[in-house]
Design an enzyme around this catalytic site. Sequence first.
Site, PDB file in Angstrom:
ATOM      1  N   ILE A  36      43.923  39.672  43.653  1.00 41.79           N
ATOM      2  CA  ILE A  36      45.173  40.408  43.874  1.00 41.79           C
ATOM      3  C   ILE A  36      44.995  41.912  43.624  1.00 41.79           C
ATOM      4  O   ILE A  36      45.776  42.719  44.140  1.00 41.79           O
ATOM      5  CB  ILE A  36      46.291  39.816  42.977  1.00 41.79           C
ATOM      6  CG1 ILE A  36      47.658  40.142  43.530  1.00 41.79           C
ATOM      7  CG2 ILE A  36      46.144  40.276  41.533  1.00 41.79           C
ATOM      8  CD1 ILE A  36      48.780  39.334  42.905  1.00 41.79           C
ATOM      9  N   ASN A  97      33.223  36.061  34.148  1.00 44.04           N
ATOM     10  CA  ASN A  97      33.570  36.540  32.811  1.00 44.04           C
ATOM     11  C   ASN A  97      33.996  35.364  31.941  1.00 44.04           C
ATOM     12  O   ASN A  97      34.749  34.494  32.390  1.00 44.04           O
ATOM     13  CB  ASN A  97      34.713  37.557  32.900  1.00 44.04           C
ATOM     14  CG  ASN A  97      34.306  38.820  33.625  1.00 44.04           C
ATOM     15  OD1 ASN A  97      33.200  39.315  33.451  1.00 44.04           O
ATOM     16  ND2 ASN A  97      35.198  39.348  34.463  1.00 44.04           N
ATOM     17  N   HIS A 110      36.480  31.125  37.122  1.00 49.11           N
ATOM     18  CA  HIS A 110      36.487  31.792  38.421  1.00 49.11           C
ATOM     19  C   HIS A 110      35.230  32.631  38.524  1.00 49.11           C
ATOM     20  O   HIS A 110      34.833  33.285  37.566  1.00 49.11           O
ATOM     21  CB  HIS A 110      37.740  32.653  38.615  1.00 49.11           C
ATOM     22  CG  HIS A 110      38.065  33.566  37.475  1.00 49.11           C
ATOM     23  ND1 HIS A 110      38.595  33.089  36.289  1.00 49.11           N
ATOM     24  CD2 HIS A 110      37.928  34.893  37.322  1.00 49.11           C
ATOM     25  CE1 HIS A 110      38.771  34.110  35.461  1.00 49.11           C
ATOM     26  NE2 HIS A 110      38.370  35.217  36.056  1.00 49.11           N
ATOM     27  N   HIS A 112      33.837  35.823  40.455  1.00 49.91           N
ATOM     28  CA  HIS A 112      34.174  36.962  41.317  1.00 49.91           C
ATOM     29  C   HIS A 112      33.004  37.176  42.275  1.00 49.91           C
ATOM     30  O   HIS A 112      31.847  37.263  41.836  1.00 49.91           O
ATOM     31  CB  HIS A 112      34.307  38.246  40.498  1.00 49.91           C
ATOM     32  CG  HIS A 112      35.386  38.257  39.465  1.00 49.91           C
ATOM     33  ND1 HIS A 112      36.561  38.963  39.618  1.00 49.91           N
ATOM     34  CD2 HIS A 112      35.469  37.680  38.239  1.00 49.91           C
ATOM     35  CE1 HIS A 112      37.309  38.823  38.532  1.00 49.91           C
ATOM     36  NE2 HIS A 112      36.670  38.050  37.672  1.00 49.91           N
TER      37      HIS A 112
HETATM   38  P1  AMP Z   1      38.924  37.948  34.679  1.00 46.15           P
HETATM   39  O1  AMP Z   1      39.105  39.220  33.915  1.00 46.15           O
HETATM   40  O2  AMP Z   1      37.492  37.666  35.014  1.00 46.15           O
HETATM   41  O3  AMP Z   1      39.616  36.779  34.017  1.00 46.15           O
HETATM   42  O4  AMP Z   1      39.600  38.199  36.081  1.00 46.15           O
HETATM   43  C1  AMP Z   1      40.862  37.729  36.456  1.00 46.15           C
HETATM   44  C2  AMP Z   1      41.104  38.216  37.849  1.00 46.15           C
HETATM   45  O5  AMP Z   1      42.197  37.518  38.392  1.00 46.15           O
HETATM   46  C3  AMP Z   1      41.432  39.716  37.940  1.00 46.15           C
HETATM   47  O6  AMP Z   1      40.485  40.354  38.787  1.00 46.15           O
HETATM   48  C4  AMP Z   1      42.840  39.723  38.549  1.00 46.15           C
HETATM   49  O7  AMP Z   1      43.054  40.802  39.444  1.00 46.15           O
HETATM   50  C5  AMP Z   1      42.900  38.375  39.252  1.00 46.15           C
HETATM   51  N1  AMP Z   1      44.218  37.812  39.448  1.00 46.15           N
HETATM   52  C6  AMP Z   1      45.203  37.685  38.538  1.00 46.15           C
HETATM   53  N2  AMP Z   1      46.275  37.094  39.074  1.00 46.15           N
HETATM   54  C7  AMP Z   1      45.956  36.842  40.366  1.00 46.15           C
HETATM   55  C8  AMP Z   1      46.646  36.235  41.463  1.00 46.15           C
HETATM   56  N3  AMP Z   1      47.903  35.775  41.335  1.00 46.15           N
HETATM   57  N4  AMP Z   1      46.010  36.131  42.649  1.00 46.15           N
HETATM   58  C9  AMP Z   1      44.756  36.607  42.791  1.00 46.15           C
HETATM   59  N5  AMP Z   1      44.049  37.172  41.802  1.00 46.15           N
HETATM   60  C10 AMP Z   1      44.641  37.290  40.611  1.00 46.15           C
END
Ligand code: AMP
Length: 128
Positions: A36, A97, A110, A112
């Site tokens: 997002i 992460n 997740h 990235h």
């Molecule tokens: P992390 O810091 O590795 O946990 O990354 C979490 C990621 O999730 C961040 O890059 C956010 O921008 C992404 N994120 C959070 N909410 C959403 C959402 N609703 N849809 C897509 N990505 C999201």
Amino acid sequence: MGYTYDTNNIFAKILRGEIPNKTVLETEHSLAFHDIAPQAPVHVLVIPKGPYVCLDHFAQEASDAEIIDYTRAIGKVCEMTGVQPSQGGQGFRAIANTGEAGVQEVPHLHTHILGGRILGRMVSRAAE
Ligand code: AMP
């Protein structure tokens, strides 16, 4: 000490269809969607559908079928987004992460997939 999965995390809500997402790929055990708040021209998140908090949790407790599906989904996303060096792409970085030191915000595994520009050093030298 094992992991406790929080069923209210935002990716669990995406998997339940409670929050929309921009899907890139869906397979039997995995979902990939656009981040997002993209940090690069290509920024896709690949998540398993199962309740795994982080990479080591998944690696230790997921089934072989889930692990194969997830790994293949990552490969497919790299192909679909054009970042694969073998296909003329510029390359990419895959990041999972984990926990406090890894600055993990969402407690559902997740990966990235980042690409489309030169990404700089892997980690910053100084703690933020
Ligand atoms: P992390 O810091 O590795 O946990 O990354 C979490 C990621 O999730 C961040 O890059 C956010 O921008 C992404 N994120 C959070 N909410 C959403 C959402 N609703 N849809 C897509 N990505 C999201």
